[in-house]
Design an enzyme around this catalytic site. Structure first.
Site, PDB file in Angstrom:
ATOM      1  N   HIS A   1     -12.887 -23.465 -38.805  1.00  0.00           N
ATOM      2  CA  HIS A   1     -13.453 -23.162 -37.489  1.00  0.00           C
ATOM      3  C   HIS A   1     -12.822 -24.081 -36.450  1.00  0.00           C
ATOM      4  O   HIS A   1     -12.825 -25.303 -36.599  1.00  0.00           O
ATOM      5  CB  HIS A   1     -14.971 -23.365 -37.550  1.00  0.00           C
ATOM      6  CG  HIS A   1     -15.705 -22.981 -36.308  1.00  0.00           C
ATOM      7  ND1 HIS A   1     -16.055 -21.681 -36.018  1.00  0.00           N
ATOM      8  CD2 HIS A   1     -16.169 -23.730 -35.271  1.00  0.00           C
ATOM      9  CE1 HIS A   1     -16.712 -21.641 -34.874  1.00  0.00           C
ATOM     10  NE2 HIS A   1     -16.789 -22.875 -34.388  1.00  0.00           N
TER      11      HIS A   1
ATOM     12  N   ASP B   1     -12.797 -25.217 -32.594  1.00  0.00           N
ATOM     13  CA  ASP B   1     -13.567 -25.253 -31.348  1.00  0.00           C
ATOM     14  C   ASP B   1     -12.675 -25.649 -30.178  1.00  0.00           C
ATOM     15  O   ASP B   1     -12.227 -26.790 -30.095  1.00  0.00           O
ATOM     16  CB  ASP B   1     -14.707 -26.278 -31.471  1.00  0.00           C
ATOM     17  CG  ASP B   1     -15.801 -25.808 -32.402  1.00  0.00           C
ATOM     18  OD1 ASP B   1     -16.322 -24.698 -32.189  1.00  0.00           O
ATOM     19  OD2 ASP B   1     -16.139 -26.549 -33.353  1.00  0.00           O
TER      20      ASP B   1
ATOM     21  N   ASP C   1     -23.514 -21.075 -35.783  1.00  0.00           N
ATOM     22  CA  ASP C   1     -22.743 -22.273 -35.445  1.00  0.00           C
ATOM     23  C   ASP C   1     -23.624 -23.331 -34.773  1.00  0.00           C
ATOM     24  O   ASP C   1     -24.146 -23.110 -33.679  1.00  0.00           O
ATOM     25  CB  ASP C   1     -21.593 -21.864 -34.516  1.00  0.00           C
ATOM     26  CG  ASP C   1     -20.646 -23.013 -34.214  1.00  0.00           C
ATOM     27  OD1 ASP C   1     -20.763 -24.072 -34.848  1.00  0.00           O
ATOM     28  OD2 ASP C   1     -19.777 -22.821 -33.332  1.00  0.00           O
TER      29      ASP C   1
ATOM     30  N   HIS D   1     -13.198 -20.417 -31.906  1.00  0.00           N
ATOM     31  CA  HIS D   1     -14.396 -20.322 -31.066  1.00  0.00           C
ATOM     32  C   HIS D   1     -14.013 -20.853 -29.690  1.00  0.00           C
ATOM     33  O   HIS D   1     -13.888 -22.071 -29.507  1.00  0.00           O
ATOM     34  CB  HIS D   1     -15.522 -21.152 -31.709  1.00  0.00           C
ATOM     35  CG  HIS D   1     -16.779 -21.207 -30.912  1.00  0.00           C
ATOM     36  ND1 HIS D   1     -17.765 -22.153 -31.138  1.00  0.00           N
ATOM     37  CD2 HIS D   1     -17.232 -20.436 -29.895  1.00  0.00           C
ATOM     38  CE1 HIS D   1     -18.752 -21.957 -30.292  1.00  0.00           C
ATOM     39  NE2 HIS D   1     -18.457 -20.932 -29.516  1.00  0.00           N
TER      40      HIS D   1
ATOM     41  N   MET E   1     -24.995 -19.165 -31.396  1.00  0.00           N
ATOM     42  CA  MET E   1     -25.028 -20.623 -31.259  1.00  0.00           C
ATOM     43  C   MET E   1     -26.429 -21.112 -31.614  1.00  0.00           C
ATOM     44  O   MET E   1     -27.415 -20.675 -31.018  1.00  0.00           O
ATOM     45  CB  MET E   1     -24.690 -21.045 -29.826  1.00  0.00           C
ATOM     46  CG  MET E   1     -23.229 -20.887 -29.429  1.00  0.00           C
ATOM     47  SD  MET E   1     -22.057 -21.689 -30.538  1.00  0.00           S
ATOM     48  CE  MET E   1     -22.553 -23.410 -30.431  1.00  0.00           C
TER      49      MET E   1
ATOM     50  N   MET F   1     -14.747 -21.864 -26.233  1.00  0.00           N
ATOM     51  CA  MET F   1     -15.785 -22.252 -25.265  1.00  0.00           C
ATOM     52  C   MET F   1     -15.084 -22.535 -23.955  1.00  0.00           C
ATOM     53  O   MET F   1     -15.036 -23.664 -23.472  1.00  0.00           O
ATOM     54  CB  MET F   1     -16.537 -23.480 -25.787  1.00  0.00           C
ATOM     55  CG  MET F   1     -17.481 -23.130 -26.927  1.00  0.00           C
ATOM     56  SD  MET F   1     -17.944 -24.572 -27.891  1.00  0.00           S
ATOM     57  CE  MET F   1     -16.576 -24.621 -29.023  1.00  0.00           C
TER      58      MET F   1
ATOM     59  N   SER G   1     -16.061 -26.758 -39.527  1.00  0.00           N
ATOM     60  CA  SER G   1     -15.545 -27.034 -38.185  1.00  0.00           C
ATOM     61  C   SER G   1     -14.691 -28.290 -38.156  1.00  0.00           C
ATOM     62  O   SER G   1     -15.165 -29.394 -38.450  1.00  0.00           O
ATOM     63  CB  SER G   1     -16.692 -27.176 -37.187  1.00  0.00           C
ATOM     64  OG  SER G   1     -16.146 -27.582 -35.950  1.00  0.00           O
TER      65      SER G   1
ATOM     66  N   MET H   1     -12.573 -26.266 -26.231  1.00  0.00           N
ATOM     67  CA  MET H   1     -13.470 -26.540 -25.095  1.00  0.00           C
ATOM     68  C   MET H   1     -12.651 -26.898 -23.867  1.00  0.00           C
ATOM     69  O   MET H   1     -11.655 -27.621 -23.976  1.00  0.00           O
ATOM     70  CB  MET H   1     -14.386 -27.710 -25.426  1.00  0.00           C
ATOM     71  CG  MET H   1     -15.180 -27.527 -26.696  1.00  0.00           C
ATOM     72  SD  MET H   1     -16.166 -28.985 -27.042  1.00  0.00           S
ATOM     73  CE  MET H   1     -16.854 -28.525 -28.629  1.00  0.00           C
TER      74      MET H   1
HETATM   75  C1  DX5 Z   1     -20.373 -26.928 -30.948  1.00  0.00           C
HETATM   76  C2  DX5 Z   1     -19.318 -26.288 -31.788  1.00  0.00           C
HETATM   77  C3  DX5 Z   1     -19.610 -26.294 -33.221  1.00  0.00           C
HETATM   78  C4  DX5 Z   1     -19.660 -27.683 -33.833  1.00  0.00           C
HETATM   79  C5  DX5 Z   1     -20.591 -27.631 -34.998  1.00  0.00           C
HETATM   80  O1  DX5 Z   1     -20.089 -26.696 -29.616  1.00  0.00           O
HETATM   81  O2  DX5 Z   1     -19.175 -24.930 -31.413  1.00  0.00           O
HETATM   82  O3  DX5 Z   1     -18.691 -25.495 -33.947  1.00  0.00           O
HETATM   83  O4  DX5 Z   1     -18.393 -28.131 -34.247  1.00  0.00           O
HETATM   84  O5  DX5 Z   1     -20.803 -28.928 -35.439  1.00  0.00           O
HETATM   85  P1  DX5 Z   1     -22.084 -29.331 -36.286  1.00  0.00           P
HETATM   86  O6  DX5 Z   1     -22.040 -28.539 -37.553  1.00  0.00           O
HETATM   87  O7  DX5 Z   1     -21.915 -30.793 -36.476  1.00  0.00           O
HETATM   88  O8  DX5 Z   1     -23.284 -28.978 -35.458  1.00  0.00           O
HETATM   89 ZN    ZN Z   2     -17.966 -23.645 -32.788  1.00  0.00          ZN
END
Ligand code: DX5
Ligand code: ZN
Length: 214
Positions: A31, A33, A173, A64, A135, A66, A6, A35
């Protein structure tokens, strides 16, 4: 094991350096993310940043989302190098339509589920997804503690996939590390996301190698 480090845990002031570091690793994806500050209580980065990442990466991107109402952003993901786009079960009004939209633009369609969402709810769409993203922390932040209930959830998802004759893979994840990775594999996980465990390690390339060979 499919590994998707990630980028959220990378050094944003040195993104090119970190992305190039991962180019030389056994990572299968990056990956990404996204948000929106509405579906999750945090804002990460947007598509201009994703395009900059993609410019320097030789790995396909695993998005991903969110975000509430992902439909207007699917094409942006594709343009920024998406091979997989996962949307949240909890954030899509017409999930089936969104998943078809992802496939129509030539990407693999993933459904992500929060820790509180039962995988039983995926029964009617399991045959339409390429990826189930479980998750193992509450979405919004990196560096959180792995939720132990995830192992059972992986097995439940595996059963659901087998019963439906689906070819979906299971991606995990949140809070993934070298301790829980073998147990996740045993439970039926196919793909692991790891942010802080990779980037906070002394040798990220070697850490990815270790995760890959669990
Ligand atoms: C959290 C993200 C994850 C995050 C994982 O909301 O979706 O992808 O980056 O990070 P670690 O591996 O540090 O938990
Ligand atoms: Zn993620």
């Amino acid at each position: 094991m499919i590994i998707s480090p990630s980028v959220l845990a990378a050094d944003f002031a040195n993104l090119q350096r970190d992305v190039e570091l991962l180019n030389g690793s056994q990572a299968d994806y990056l990956h990404i993310d996204i948000m929106d500050g509405i579906f999750v209580p945090n804002i990460s980065f947007g598509f201009p940043v994703c395009q900059a990442i993609n410019k320097h990466s030789n790995k396909p991107l695993d998005f991903h989302l969110m975000i509430q109402d992902a439909d207007p952003y699917l094409e942006d993901c594709k343009k920024a190098g998406a091979e997989i786009i996962s949307v949240h079960y909890e954030a899509c009004k017409h999930l089936h339509r969104t998943l078809q939209g992802i496939k129509q633009i030539g990407c693999k369609a993933g459904v992500a589920v929060n820790p509180h969402t039962s995988v039983d709810l995926l029964k009617d769409i399991i045959s339409d997804v390429d990826v189930v993203l479980l998750m193992s922390v509450n979405p919004g932040f990196g560096g959180q503690k792995f939720i132990e209930r995830t192992y059972a959830k992986v097995s439940e998802t595996k059963n659901l996939i087998e019963q439906a004759g689906s070819s979906a893979i299971i991606e995990i994840d949140g809070g993934v590390n070298i301790e829980n990775a073998p147990k996740l594999k045993e439970a039926g996980a196919d793909m692991l996301v790891a942010g802080s465990f990779v980037f906070n390690s002394e040798d990220p390339v070697n850490t990815i190698k270790d995760l890959k060979s669990v």
